[in-house]
Design an enzyme around this catalytic site. Structure first.
Site, mmCIF file in Angstrom:
data_model
loop_
_atom_site.group_PDB
_atom_site.id
_atom_site.type_symbol
_atom_site.label_atom_id
_atom_site.label_comp_id
_atom_site.label_asym_id
_atom_site.label_seq_id
_atom_site.Cartn_x
_atom_site.Cartn_y
_atom_site.Cartn_z
ATOM 1 N N GLY A 73 -4.611 7.396 3.793
ATOM 2 C CA GLY A 73 -4.789 5.799 3.082
ATOM 3 C C GLY A 73 -7.186 5.326 4.150
ATOM 4 C CD GLN A 75 -7.792 0.092 8.338
ATOM 5 O OE1 GLN A 75 -8.114 1.408 9.787
ATOM 6 N NE2 GLN A 75 -8.174 -0.140 7.990
ATOM 7 C CB SER A 76 -6.617 7.595 6.963
ATOM 8 O OG SER A 76 -6.090 9.194 7.762
ATOM 9 C CG ASN A 77 -4.630 6.090 12.597
ATOM 10 O OD1 ASN A 77 -4.848 5.224 13.237
ATOM 11 N ND2 ASN A 77 -3.532 5.899 12.471
ATOM 12 C CB ALA A 79 -9.952 10.391 7.140
#
Ligand SMILES: *Cc1c(COP(=O)(O)O)cnc(C)c1O
Length: 327
Positions: A73, A75-77, A79
């Site tokens: 997403g 806000q992917s942690n 990534a």
């Protein structure tokens, strides 16, 4: 069974992470509640993905790859941590993110900017479109002479889950050093790799310990976690096979993934005000709220020592409005 040292691994995290008893929460809940601080893994703002990336990036490097591609997403942690870990190791990375939810420069997008991450948004709600775009970018990189390695959402493949089998072993050993055998371990079930690794690790190193994942996304998590446990067991030659009914999942996603829930925010307030520990609205808040609900339902009756896995998520905290909850 194979050893963890039989697999390529790069050292990225500051491990072991702390594990200790939460005195005020324990008193409030009438149980010994312990916390495993995987929010303190030591890269960027920390979090669980660092443990998966130690194995995933090493696997990529062992195959001669020089670029990591992953998705998530906005806000992917996962990534963000992929970019941070690749920066440290001198590898390239491309983050192909779903333009869903908060994609303005808030939270993890601020960190991605600081990291100099190559972020590509795909305006879709379907991962099929995202994976097609990843394939296209891979083709471009190959044409330029690079060798890309693609990691699916959350790094939830067996090689990534190895990191959480090892985390379970670490936590069980830390418990033993405190004279505690955990009756239960409660962790978050997002894309499933953390839950699968903890489940398999507990089956190997502490078979009496029950692992329960709190689902924060309305996916078909039980079959996903089952498959990951079995495939990771095969990789480790651990000889463990589970059925879907062996996987413990408690659904607590509220109105949906990344939508703050009132119980999740209440759990965040409790953890902050009683213990000075910050959990997040997307993953760990809903997970701790699930633990509280399970306790109220008698799930821990006759079971005293409960371990809560704090899997991180600080980046998302500053991108989401916790005053607007949906249930
Ligand atoms: C990704 C993530 C999870 C969920 O882990 P999965 O392995 O994807 O199930 C939990 N907490 C945080 C903070 C995460 O970033």
């Amino acid at each position: 069974m194979k050893q963890f040292s039989d697999f390529p691994r790069v050292s990225l995290g500051i491990l072991p992470t702390p594990l200790y008893r939460l005195p005020n929460i324990s008193e409030a809940m009438g149980k010994n509640i312990y916390i495993k601080r995987d929010d303190m893994t030591g890269v960027a703002l920390g979090g669980n993905k660092v443990r998966k990336l130690e194995f995933l990036i090493a696997d990529a490097m062992a195959q001669g790859c020089d670029y990591m591609l992953t998705t998530g997403g906005a806000q992917s942690n996962h990534a963000m941590l992929t970019a941070a870990c690749c920066d440290r190791l001198g590898l390239g990375s491309v983050l192909v993110l779903k333009k869903r939810g908060v994609w303005q420069k808030l939270g993890n997008q601020i960190i991605n900017d600081l990291l100099g991450a190559d972020v590509r948004f795909v305006d879709t709600d379907d991962y099929a479109d995202v994976y097609a775009e990843m394939e296209r970018i891979c083709g471009e990189l190959r044409a330029k002479g690079h060798k890309p390695y693609c990691v699916p959402v959350g790094g939830s493949v067996p090689v990534g889950s190895l990191g959480y089998v090892n985390a379970a072993r670490e936590a069980i050993e830390q418990g033993a050093a405190l004279g505690v055998r955990f009756d239960d371990i409660i962790c978050c079930t997002g894309s499933g790799g953390t839950h699968a690794g903890m489940d398999l690790g507990a089956r190997i190193y502490s078979p009496k310990t029950r692992v329960t994942g709190i689902a924060v996304d309305d996916e078909r998590f039980r079959s996903i976690v089952r498959d990951l446990v079995n495939e990771t067991s095969r990789l480790l030659e651990a000889g463990i096979h589970v059925e879907e009914s062996d996987i413990n999942v408690f659904e607590n996603f509220g109105a949906g993934y990344a939508i703050p829930s009132s119980s999740g925010v209440a759990a965040m307030r409790m953890m902050a005000s009683k213990e000075g520990i910050i959990i997040d609205p997307v993953y760990t808040g809903k997970t701790f709220a699930g633990l509280i609900k399970l306790n109220q339902q008698g799930y821990f009756d006759g079971r005293d020592n409960i371990l809560f896995l704090h899997s991180g998520g600080a980046g998302g905290l500053f991108a989401i409005d916790i005053d607007h909850t949906e249930d």
